[in-house]
Design a protein around this motif. Structure first.
Motif, PDB file in Angstrom:
ATOM      1  N   ILE A 125       6.351  80.814  -3.636  1.00 27.11           N
ATOM      2  CA  ILE A 125       6.705  81.036  -5.046  1.00 27.11           C
ATOM      3  C   ILE A 125       7.027  82.507  -5.277  1.00 27.11           C
ATOM      4  CG2 ILE A 125       5.819  80.999  -7.400  1.00 27.11           C
ATOM      5  CD1 ILE A 125       4.202  78.523  -6.647  1.00 27.11           C
ATOM      6  N   ALA A 126       6.207  83.407  -4.698  1.00 25.68           N
ATOM      7  CA  ALA A 126       6.477  84.841  -4.829  1.00 25.68           C
ATOM      8  C   ALA A 126       7.775  85.218  -4.111  1.00 25.68           C
ATOM      9  CB  ALA A 126       5.302  85.641  -4.263  1.00 25.68           C
ATOM     10  N   ALA A 127       8.046  84.577  -2.950  1.00 25.25           N
ATOM     11  CA  ALA A 127       9.284  84.871  -2.228  1.00 25.25           C
ATOM     12  C   ALA A 127      10.499  84.423  -3.030  1.00 25.25           C
ATOM     13  CB  ALA A 127       9.259  84.184  -0.861  1.00 25.25           C
ATOM     14  N   LEU A 128      10.410  83.241  -3.669  1.00 23.76           N
ATOM     15  CA  LEU A 128      11.517  82.760  -4.498  1.00 23.76           C
ATOM     16  C   LEU A 128      11.783  83.721  -5.647  1.00 23.76           C
ATOM     17  CD1 LEU A 128      13.520  80.525  -5.376  1.00 23.76           C
ATOM     18  CD2 LEU A 128      11.598  79.470  -6.618  1.00 23.76           C
ATOM     19  N   TRP A 129      10.726  84.184  -6.281  1.00 25.57           N
ATOM     20  CA  TRP A 129      10.899  85.124  -7.403  1.00 25.57           C
ATOM     21  C   TRP A 129      11.561  86.414  -6.928  1.00 25.57           C
ATOM     22  CZ3 TRP A 129       8.734  90.008  -8.156  1.00 25.57           C
ATOM     23  CH2 TRP A 129       8.918  90.558  -9.435  1.00 25.57           C
ATOM     24  N   TRP A 130      11.158  86.907  -5.769  1.00 28.52           N
ATOM     25  CA  TRP A 130      11.708  88.175  -5.272  1.00 28.52           C
ATOM     26  C   TRP A 130      13.188  88.031  -4.919  1.00 28.52           C
ATOM     27  CZ3 TRP A 130      10.591  93.119  -5.218  1.00 28.52           C
ATOM     28  CH2 TRP A 130      11.278  93.964  -4.339  1.00 28.52           C
ATOM     29  N   MET A 131      13.559  86.913  -4.281  1.00 28.37           N
ATOM     30  CA  MET A 131      14.962  86.735  -3.890  1.00 28.37           C
ATOM     31  C   MET A 131      15.871  86.644  -5.110  1.00 28.37           C
ATOM     32  SD  MET A 131      14.945  84.259  -0.545  1.00 28.37           S
ATOM     33  CE  MET A 131      14.207  82.900  -1.460  1.00 28.37           C
TER      34      MET A 131
END
Length: 531
Positions: free
Chosen positions: A25-31
């Motif tokens: 979820i954090a990776a999706l937000w960052w991308m």
């Protein structure tokens, strides 16, 4: 320690692997955020001042974006799926309030009027307020001065305690003095017969410093009835026991209730037989509120529309809602909410589960209806509660049958064998009394009917008429009790004097004589309701 601190200390998650979902979820937000940051406005062919005027949202890094709300909602759902918890699942058949023994100091010093109307009357008022706040909780009352006496044993009915509380006065105590240690011994004897840990509340205007160590070693709360600015050496020497100053409002009583709730919560946490209560579903509500933002123009994401379309194509199950509460809670959940707040009548009407409904009827005093509903449940627990309902309604032989059924379904069911023996003894006593009343005389008609549970038909039904000529009239026990004009204080004075003259006074002697049917004292079944 307050209930909040107890909950923070016990906080953990039941399914910690779900917390790993926070990483993607954090990776999706960052991308998504990084791709948005690299999207620059065209620089060729436009004058700088025109480009700045035509560019909207140049501070996109700081502006709240749809992906922010989406990731927060996903994080809430992932954390909810991990099963956060800080308390164990309450057992509906076990009292959720800690038993309490209120020890009231009844000495001449308590008659001082520096706290209106007096220290003693204010202490009685605080005990009454606490009884009202802890409705349904098991509470006992001890009066102490130079001696200590159990005025009222453990009971769930505050109405039983109120007249005895009102009758307490220094004149009823057989010996002057101040011996809280005796009251503590009597209180611990009462609490030792309870199923869970309890506490002792001392309502006093002072302590002897020599008694402080004994009180510090027990689960004690002290309500100080001293006016503001006045001290006491004994109360000032207390360090390990909470000392609460009396207030004009209910803040002191509320603080005592919080301390009792914290003690009960800690005791429930130590019970490994009860499962932890999953609080994860609570996080679905804020996640749903965040989803409402997707209806705003410019906030809807394409993949969200695909998920919504998939959900809308699924066949809908039949639903029924008679009110707003039905939109969110099932009948059993609504019944449980009413049960937890002590509204057993509403709970009995809401429950669809027959076991819960029967127990709610039992707690509401509808014993005949409770026995009928519980007859549909073929478990030892249902038969046990059914037997208690029969005994409360004086259907003793039916109670014997119910306890026999409980033991047939589960030979090791807690307290079923003891209650079966007690019920059989009651039946034998009734039959013996019926035989002894068989005088062979027919004295006419005119008395009220006295009905015994005498199924075996022993003895004759004898009707006794009460003469109407006044002087020679023989009153029955009930008639005599209704005509006695005696103050509660006079009764307590006589009883305390008799107890003082006993060779070995103890709290055991203050309890009602004889065995009383007991409810299941295990944590997984029904609580003891003996009063």
């Amino acid at each position: 320690m307050t209930p909040v601190l107890v909950a923070l200390e016990a906080f953990h998650v039941l399914r910690p692997l779900w917390l790993g979902a926070l990483v993607p979820i954090a990776a999706l937000w960052w991308m998504v955020r990084a791709r948005r940051a690299h999207r620059a406005a065209p620089r060729d062919g436009l004058a700088p001042h025109l480009r700045d005027a035509l560019t909207v949202g140049s501070d996109g890094q700081r502006r709240v974006m749809p992906i922010d709300m989406v990731c927060v909602a996903l994080a809430l759902l992932a954390f909810g799926a991990s099963g956060p918890t800080w308390s164990r699942q309450p057992d509906p058949f076990v009292a959720q309030s800690a038993p309490l023994v209120a020890a009231l100091k009844v000495t001449p010093s308590m008659t001082a009027d520096d706290i209106a109307p007096s220290r003693l009357e204010r202490g009685k008022q605080k005990i009454r307020d606490l009884l009202e706040l802890r409705a349904g909780a098991r509470t006992a009352l001890i009066a102490y001065a130079g001696t200590a006496h159990v005025a009222v044993p453990m009971t769930e009915d505050p109405g039983v305690m109120l007249p005895y509380l009102a009758g307490l006065d220094p004149a009823v105590m057989p010996e002057e003095g101040d011996r809280p240690g005796l009251a503590l011994d009597s209180a611990q004897a009462l609490l030792s017969r309870e199923t869970g840990p309890g506490a002792v509340l001392f309502v006093t205007d002072g302590l002897d410093p020599d008694d402080v160590p004994a009180l510090s070693a027990a689960n004690v709360i002290i309500l100080s009835l001293l006016p503001e600015g006045q001290g006491d050496r004994g109360l000032e020497a207390v360090s390990d026991v909470p000392v609460i100053a009396v207030t004009a409002d209910g803040a002191d009583v509320a603080q005592i209730d919080r301390l009792l709730d914290a003690a009960q919560a800690r005791a429930l946490l130590d019970d490994d037989r009860q499962p932890w209560l999953d609080r994860g579903p609570w996080l679905a509500l804020p996640a749903a509120l965040l989803m409402l933002l997707w209806f705003r123009r410019g906030w809807t994401m394409r993949w969200v529309l695909m998920v919504a379309a998939f959900l809308l194509t699924q066949p809908a199950s039949q639903a029924r809602a008679d009110g707003i509460a039905d939109w969110f809670f099932t009948p059993d959940q609504r019944g449980r909410l009413a049960f937890d707040r002590g509204d057993f009548r509403v709970a009995s009407e809401a429950f669809s589960d027959p076991l819960w409904r029967g127990y709610a009827l039992y707690r509401d005093g509808q014993y005949a209806d409770a026995a009928e509903v519980l007859s549909r449940v073929e478990t030892a627990q249902a038969a046990f509660i059914q037997g208690m309902a029969y005994l409360r309604s004086r259907s003793y032989r039916d109670g014997v049958r119910a306890f026999e059924t409980a033991l047939l379904r589960d030979p090791d069911y807690p307290n079923a064998a003891e209650n079966l023996e007690t019920a059989r003894a009651i039946v034998a006593y009734v039959e013996e009394a019926q035989e002894q009343s068989d005088t062979g005389e027919d004295r006419g008609i005119g008395a009220d009917d006295v009905v015994f549970d005498n199924e075996s038909g022993k003895g004759e039904e004898t009707v006794i008429s009460v003469p109407e000529d006044g002087a020679d009239a023989l009153l029955s026990a009930d008639q005599w009790m209704t005509t006695v004009d005696t103050r509660t204080g006079d009764f307590l004075k006589s009883r305390f004097a008799l107890e003082q003259n006993r060779p070995a006074p103890s709290a055991e002697a203050d309890a009602p004589d004889g065995d009383e049917p007991r409810e299941d004292s295990s944590q997984s079944q029904a609580p003891e309701l003996a009063e």
